[in-house]
Design a protein around this motif. Structure first.
Motif, PDB file in Angstrom:
ATOM      1  N   ARG A 102      75.473  -0.552  81.140  1.00 42.09           N
ATOM      2  CA  ARG A 102      75.646  -1.614  82.123  1.00 42.09           C
ATOM      3  C   ARG A 102      76.681  -2.635  81.654  1.00 42.09           C
ATOM      4  O   ARG A 102      77.483  -3.128  82.431  1.00 42.09           O
ATOM      5  CB  ARG A 102      74.314  -2.309  82.375  1.00 42.09           C
ATOM      6  CG  ARG A 102      74.347  -3.268  83.552  1.00 42.09           C
ATOM      7  CD  ARG A 102      73.020  -3.981  83.705  1.00 42.09           C
ATOM      8  NE  ARG A 102      72.992  -4.750  84.930  1.00 42.09           N
ATOM      9  CZ  ARG A 102      73.636  -5.895  85.123  1.00 42.09           C
ATOM     10  NH1 ARG A 102      74.384  -6.395  84.162  1.00 42.09           N
ATOM     11  NH2 ARG A 102      73.571  -6.536  86.277  1.00 42.09           N
ATOM     12  N   ALA A 103      76.663  -2.937  80.355  1.00 35.29           N
ATOM     13  CA  ALA A 103      77.631  -3.892  79.807  1.00 35.29           C
ATOM     14  C   ALA A 103      79.052  -3.368  79.944  1.00 35.29           C
ATOM     15  O   ALA A 103      79.976  -4.124  80.258  1.00 35.29           O
ATOM     16  CB  ALA A 103      77.310  -4.178  78.341  1.00 35.29           C
ATOM     17  N   VAL A 104      79.237  -2.064  79.707  1.00 30.94           N
ATOM     18  CA  VAL A 104      80.568  -1.464  79.850  1.00 30.94           C
ATOM     19  C   VAL A 104      81.030  -1.552  81.298  1.00 30.94           C
ATOM     20  O   VAL A 104      82.171  -1.924  81.599  1.00 30.94           O
ATOM     21  CB  VAL A 104      80.557  -0.003  79.374  1.00 30.94           C
ATOM     22  CG1 VAL A 104      81.880   0.686  79.721  1.00 30.94           C
ATOM     23  CG2 VAL A 104      80.319   0.055  77.873  1.00 30.94           C
ATOM     24  N   LEU A 105      80.133  -1.213  82.233  1.00 24.20           N
ATOM     25  CA  LEU A 105      80.488  -1.261  83.649  1.00 24.20           C
ATOM     26  C   LEU A 105      80.805  -2.688  84.081  1.00 24.20           C
ATOM     27  O   LEU A 105      81.755  -2.936  84.822  1.00 24.20           O
ATOM     28  CB  LEU A 105      79.344  -0.695  84.491  1.00 24.20           C
ATOM     29  CG  LEU A 105      79.146   0.819  84.404  1.00 24.20           C
ATOM     30  CD1 LEU A 105      77.823   1.217  85.036  1.00 24.20           C
ATOM     31  CD2 LEU A 105      80.291   1.558  85.069  1.00 24.20           C
ATOM     32  N   SER A 108      84.216  -3.798  82.855  1.00 29.61           N
ATOM     33  CA  SER A 108      85.337  -3.150  83.539  1.00 29.61           C
ATOM     34  C   SER A 108      85.574  -3.706  84.935  1.00 29.61           C
ATOM     35  O   SER A 108      86.625  -3.457  85.522  1.00 29.61           O
ATOM     36  CB  SER A 108      85.085  -1.634  83.625  1.00 29.61           C
ATOM     37  OG  SER A 108      84.050  -1.341  84.542  1.00 29.61           O
ATOM     38  N   VAL A 109      84.615  -4.438  85.470  1.00 27.80           N
ATOM     39  CA  VAL A 109      84.768  -4.995  86.812  1.00 27.80           C
ATOM     40  C   VAL A 109      84.911  -6.524  86.776  1.00 27.80           C
ATOM     41  O   VAL A 109      84.967  -7.165  87.807  1.00 27.80           O
ATOM     42  CB  VAL A 109      83.570  -4.565  87.694  1.00 27.80           C
ATOM     43  CG1 VAL A 109      82.356  -5.447  87.480  1.00 27.80           C
ATOM     44  CG2 VAL A 109      83.936  -4.531  89.170  1.00 27.80           C
ATOM     45  N   GLU A 132      87.736   4.555  80.784  1.00 28.00           N
ATOM     46  CA  GLU A 132      87.077   3.428  80.140  1.00 28.00           C
ATOM     47  C   GLU A 132      85.825   2.977  80.873  1.00 28.00           C
ATOM     48  O   GLU A 132      84.849   2.574  80.242  1.00 28.00           O
ATOM     49  CB  GLU A 132      88.060   2.256  79.992  1.00 28.00           C
ATOM     50  CG  GLU A 132      89.293   2.580  79.182  1.00 28.00           C
ATOM     51  CD  GLU A 132      88.967   2.990  77.756  1.00 28.00           C
ATOM     52  OE1 GLU A 132      88.024   2.418  77.173  1.00 28.00           O
ATOM     53  OE2 GLU A 132      89.652   3.886  77.232  1.00 28.00           O
ATOM     54  N   ALA A 133      85.846   3.002  82.205  1.00 31.17           N
ATOM     55  CA  ALA A 133      84.690   2.526  82.960  1.00 31.17           C
ATOM     56  C   ALA A 133      83.649   3.612  83.175  1.00 31.17           C
ATOM     57  O   ALA A 133      82.452   3.342  83.141  1.00 31.17           O
ATOM     58  CB  ALA A 133      85.141   1.956  84.307  1.00 31.17           C
TER      59      ALA A 133
END
Length: 295
Positions: A102-105, A108-109, A132-133
């Motif tokens: 969730r942190a990565v997503l 990325s947004v 990456e996302a």
């Protein structure tokens, strides 16, 4: 596959498709149009031979978004004042099963990352988003984009370096961001300049996006003094029927300001070391209409 089954499969993957399209375009309406076009492609043909619907649908969506992004770039339209992405409600649900993903997503947004992505070429942006996302292997991305894997790896490396060099490093803890956002809102709404100044980093920036259609700075403001005095002056002018709602937008806490029942603006803060480093203010009415339902 029956029509109902095709619809069920598509709806299962719709959040991912919208996430890909939005990261590619930074525009909610355009992303929704792309996803609708992807549905028409999916529902209009024989998909009995498709073994992995998600990968197939992401490929369609990526190509449609890439075509649209290229058309947008080709038009070379000028934008009045600083540009920010349309605020995007982020409720990842089942697409982010654990906190790490969730942190990565969310990162990325974020507004900061999406602003940097605007400076990539359309193909670099597509590769960066998919890799990456969403973590797609290079071989899969190459197949989606009809490119050789070595070329995709080169694009990915170039895009990653570009983003890493330009995106700021901020605190991503949502609890800390929420707490500081609440304190900042209270100081701004109460006209407490001293309390507001205590929360601002000395080199804080304010980025206001109005598109020339509402009141907002047409240049980025730098320094605590300029940002604090601008916000203090804005709060003092006031509007009687304003109300505030907290939402999660672009992976972090944000404030939706309503004038009556209509969205007036969105505020979001990037913070680090307990101080506000960037204030984002989105006031372009074209970018806020979709939030009427989200609130």
């Amino acid at each position: 596959m029956t029509t109902d089954a095709m619809a069920d499969v598509f709806e299962e993957h719709r959040p991912v498709l919208l996430g890909v399209a939005y990261r590619m375009l930074g525009r909610v309406a355009d992303a929704e149009d792309v996803v609708q076009d992807a549905w028409l492609r999916w529902s209009g043909g024989d998909r009995s031979g498709v073994r992995e619907p998600r990968g197939y649908l992401v490929r369609i969506t990526t190509r449609l978004a890439l075509d649209r992004l290229r058309r947008i770039k080709a038009r070379g339209e000028t934008y009045v004042g600083p540009w920010l992405p349309e605020p995007y409600p982020t409720d990842f649900g089942d697409t982010a099963p654990d906190a790490a993903e969730r942190a990565v997503l969310a990162d990325s947004v974020s507004l900061a990352v999406l602003v940097v992505l605007e400076s990539l070429s359309p193909l670099e942006r597509a590769v960066f988003v998919l890799r990456e996302a969403f973590g797609y292997p290079y071989a899969d991305i190459a197949a989606m984009l009809d490119r050789g894997e070595p070329a995709v790896r080169q694009l990915a490396g170039r895009a990653r370096r570009h983003v890493e060099e330009r995106r700021p490093r901020y605190e991503v803890d949502p609890v800390r961001r929420r707490d500081l956002t609440e304190r900042f809102l209270a100081a701004a709404a109460g006209g407490d300049l001293a309390a507001m100044m205590d929360l601002l980093a000395p080199d804080v920036r304010l980025v206001g996006d109005s598109g020339g259609k509402s009141r907002a700075p047409l240049r980025v403001l730098h320094s605590a003094d300029k940002v604090g005095r601008f916000l203090h002056g804005t709060a003092r002018k006031g509007v009687a029927d304003l109300s505030f709602r907290f939402l999660e937008l672009n992976g972090g806490p944000a404030v939706l300001v309503l004038s009556g029942d209509e969205p007036d603006s969105v505020f979001q803060l990037d913070v680090a070391d307990g101080r506000v480093r960037t204030v984002y203010v989105i006031r372009n009415p074209d970018k806020l209409r979709h939030l009427a339902a989200a609130r």
